[in-house]
Design an enzyme around this catalytic site. Structure first.
Site, PDB file in Angstrom:
ATOM      1  CB  SER A 135       3.056   1.558   6.170  1.00  0.00           C
ATOM      2  OG  SER A 135       1.844   1.743   6.835  1.00  0.00           O
ATOM      3  CG  ASP A 154      -0.154  -4.147   2.703  1.00  0.00           C
ATOM      4  OD1 ASP A 154       0.036  -3.517   1.649  1.00  0.00           O
ATOM      5  OD2 ASP A 154      -0.254  -3.591   3.817  1.00  0.00           O
ATOM      6  CG  HIS A 183      -0.426   0.220   2.516  1.00  0.00           C
ATOM      7  ND1 HIS A 183      -0.221  -0.793   3.425  1.00  0.00           N
ATOM      8  CD2 HIS A 183      -0.023   1.350   3.147  1.00  0.00           C
ATOM      9  CE1 HIS A 183       0.264  -0.303   4.543  1.00  0.00           C
ATOM     10  NE2 HIS A 183       0.411   1.005   4.398  1.00  0.00           N
TER      11      HIS A 183
END
Length: 403
Positions: free
Chosen positions: A236, A159, A124
């Site tokens: 992230s 992801d 992402h």
């Protein structure tokens, strides 16, 4: 006076002895860095897929300094900046709605996998600029050096993504740990670039293991590590490390109602991430075998919603082929359809092993490769039947939790 001097001498001697013991204990717990991963794209993918994870108990014995652990992992954590454009709804002439194009910027983190500049991050983080020819991605190392990158591969289901720093060499990769050895209560160090603050370090513990984390895209991350080490937007793709500075997870998400950390963060276990990274480096994508069927444990099925003429196994065990949400339970053109599976069948066994829970079939399929045969025992019309499915590569559109 002599008594006071005697007490003072005893205190000084004891303090010196404790200091010596602490010094020796810290020396024994120091960890040396392994040699760099082998050069070359194929060699790196093989090393990630096959090299045994570095084990060892986490947090046992004398605790090393958190600063020492941070010093081992932080240099291998990078800042990733993306810039591109996106289409958003807007209002045009006389109130008519039309799509508008606008520029955007985003950031995240990643970890160095090799001396040649392969970086593992979240999918992402790079997703907004995929397939955009004018998009820009830049990576900044902890020492300030900046690199342009190329996207090697990305995988929505896990992801995870891998990018390659252009012109990089002789970099120091992260030390990868063994996420299977992690225990609830172990120390956890999150390193990343949250909210634009580069090389931020937070400390917590491993709060839980094997969490199921639902995502906004209706998919889910399975068996992730939960931690209370503070994780915020920008973390992230960064590292979740143990007390020795070994990466045990890739920070990926938080549970929050405010958008900021509430002490519930999630990381993809590094043993899972390293296998995905190996495939992305080797193939540019992850090759997953799939059956193409959606099911629910028979014990959880709503009996009032079943067809009146449906005969179920007497022992009540198996997986009922039924989606329960008005979508097809057998994917068109899938191996399941080709071998004859239909809605309301009950999957009883796969490769001779009983399907006692909804994880069992997924685990069995995961042990196969594309093109291999999967032997199935199903219940239909009051008796068991044998079917054989030839597993195929999972298409990108198949995002349902079952396979």
């Amino acid at each position: 006076m002599k008594t006071a001097l005697g007490y003072g001498a005893t205190f000084v001697t004891g303090f010196a002895a404790c200091a010596l013991i602490l010094y020796l204990a810290q020396g024994r717990t120091g960890a040396s860095r392994p040699p760099n991963l082998p050069a070359g794209r194929r060699a790196l993918s093989e090393a990630l897929a096959q090299t045994p994870a570095l084990g060892g108990a986490h947090g046992s014995g004398g605790l090393p300094s958190i600063a020492d652990a941070t010093g081992r992992v932080a240099p291998a954590v990078v800042n990733i900046e993306v810039e591109g454009h996106e289409s958003v709804p807007g209002q045009g002439f006389l109130g008519q709605f039309r799509t508008q194009d606008r520029r955007f910027e985003g950031s995240g983190s990643g970890i160095l996998l090799s001396a040649e500049g392969y970086v593992l991050t979240n999918q992402h983080v790079v997703a907004p600029v995929l397939n955009q020819p004018d998009a820009k991605i830049q990576v900044t190392l902890s020492d300030g050096r900046r690199f342009s990158v190329t996207i090697v591969g990305s995988d929505v289901a896990s992801d995870l993504a891998v990018v390659k720093l252009l012109g990089a060499k002789n970099l120091t990769p992260a030390l990868l740990g063994d996420s299977d050895a992690v225990r609830v209560g172990d120390w956890a160090i999150a390193v990343g670039n949250p909210l634009g603050f580069n090389s931020t370090v937070t400390l917590g513990i491993v709060s839980a293991l094997n969490r199921h984390y639902p995502r906004q895209d209706s998919a889910a991350l399975e068996k992730v590590i939960q931690t209370d080490a503070s994780i915020n937007p920008g973390n992230s793709g960064g590292a979740l490390a143990d007390i020795e500075g070994r990466v045990i997870g890739i920070n990926t998400a938080i549970a929050t109602t405010t958008g900021a950390s509430t002490g519930i963060g999630f990381a993809i276990p590094i043993n899972t991430a390293r296998k995905i990274a190996a495939q992305l480096i080797e193939n540019g994508k992850v090759l997953r075998p799939y059956l193409g069927v959606i099911y629910t444990p028979l014990s959880d099925a709503d009996r009032s919603a079943l067809p009146g003429n449906l005969t179920l196994p007497p022992d009540g065990k198996g997986m009922l082929v039924h989606s329960g949400n008005n979508t097809t339970s057998v994917a068109p053109g899938s191996p399941a359809q080709k071998c004859g599976i239909v809605e309301w069948d009950v999957l009883r066994k796969a490769d001779g092993k009983p399907l006692d829970n909804d994880e069992a079939l997924r685990k069995i399929i995961a042990r196969h490769t594309i093109g291999e045969a999967l032997k199935l025992t199903i219940w239909r019309n009051g008796s068991e039947q044998e079917l054989v499915a030839t597993l195929e590569e999972m298409p990108a559109w198949f995002t349902q939790p079952n396979r």
